[in-house]
Design a protein around this motif. Structure first.
Motif, short mmCIF file in Angstrom:
data_model
loop_
_atom_site.label_atom_id
_atom_site.label_comp_id
_atom_site.label_asym_id
_atom_site.label_seq_id
_atom_site.Cartn_x
_atom_site.Cartn_y
_atom_site.Cartn_z
N LEU A 55 1.03 -1.13 -0.01
CA LEU A 55 -0.07 0.02 -0.06
C LEU A 55 0.87 1.21 0.11
O LEU A 55 0.32 2.37 -0.21
N VAL A 58 0.26 3.09 -2.97
CA VAL A 58 -1.24 3.77 -3.27
C VAL A 58 -1.42 4.39 -1.80
O VAL A 58 -2.14 4.04 -1.04
N SER A 60 -3.36 6.86 -1.17
CA SER A 60 -4.66 7.35 -0.79
C SER A 60 -5.47 6.19 -0.07
O SER A 60 -6.00 6.48 0.94
N VAL A 61 -5.32 4.95 -0.51
CA VAL A 61 -5.76 3.66 0.16
C VAL A 61 -5.03 3.63 1.54
O VAL A 61 -5.62 3.35 2.46
#
Lengths: 97, 178
Positions: A55, A58, A60-61
């Motif tokens: 993660l 990514v 934002s996630v």
């Protein structure tokens, strides 16, 4: 990067074990060991999510997971501290003459 | 005007590493285990000292060893993923095989831990037809008042031979979850 995450997780696991085994014997307050273990678990979860599960790529996630994880840890920490506060013997009230 | 001007916004789900289904599984597990942990902490509110005594019956060192096994297994699985992405079949298989092997090690360690707990009488008390279905001891066995009665039901729910063998009482229902 993965190996660094793995060694970090091993170190955090060792710290959790030390907190669980040693803190009660050192006469620390009852809330210290479970709170320390919760904090180490929080750090471990963040490492697993960002490095093992990727993660970190990514953001934002990762932020979403981080917020939910923080809320969960706050709830768990609150319940832990509440139980400890409830377990403390009440201070005897001074005698009234 | 280019075709990019008409392209729909990219979904966050498309950015997730790996298959979407594995993330559904991960979130499901987090929800189940998170709810379980919070339930334990809520139960602990009602009897902190009994809960602490129950925890003393469990294997803290074994739990740490199992964590190391799981953390290492996860590391190997993550390595296998990276190797697969790079198209290296041999290292992928090796890492996956080692991760699977550690999964078996985890099961063996957990099995031994559970067997030991069962041998010491930990678990749900035996229910009789007149006992409640709450996992607690029958009402007839409950102490009315005694020192340490706050630790009920566990101080009274263990057969004498087990108590003498372990040197202390045991047997709350929540210890069965290990």
């Amino acid at each position: 990067m993965l190996t660094k995450a793995w060694t970090t997780l091993l170190a955090l696991t060792a710290l959790s074990a030390a907190a669980a085994l040693l803190l009660p014997g050192l006469g620390a307050a009852g809330w210290t060991a479970p709170t320390a273990i919760l904090l180490f678990a929080w750090l471990k979860a963040r490492v697993v999510l960002s490095r093992y599960l990727g993660l970190a790529a990514v953001p934002s996630v990762a932020r979403g997971f981080g917020v939910v994880l923080a809320l969960f840890m706050l709830a768990a920490g609150g319940l832990t501290l509440a139980a400890d506060a409830g377990a403390r013997p009440a201070v005897a009230a001074p005698a009234q003459n | 005007m280019t075709t990019q001007d008409h392209a729909p916004p990219r979904s966050v789900l498309e950015d997730l590493p790996g298959d979407l289904l594995i993330w559904v599984l991960i979130v499901s597990e987090l929800a189940v285990f998170g709810a379980g942990l919070l339930a334990f902490l809520v139960v602990r509110l009602g009897d902190p000292s009994g809960f602490a005594a129950a925890q003393d019956q469990l294997h803290r060192v074994s739990a740490s060893i199992n964590t190391v096994v799981l953390v290492t297994s996860g590391w190997l699985a993550a390595r296998a993923t990276r190797e697969a992405q790079a198209g290296r079949v041999g290292p992928t298989r090796l890492n996956l095989a080692l991760a699977g092997l550690l999964g078996i090690v985890f099961l063996v360690l957990k099995g031994r831990e559970y067997a030991d707990a069962i041998a010491r009488g930990l678990g749900t008390p035996r229910r009789t037809p007149s006992s409640p279905s709450t996992g607690c001891s029958p009402a007839s066995t409950r102490p009315t008042s005694s020192p340490g009665s706050s630790s009920w039901p566990w101080s009274r729910s263990v057969p004498a031979p087990i108590r003498s063998r372990t040197g202390r009482s045991s047997g709350t229902w929540w210890t069965s979850s290990g």
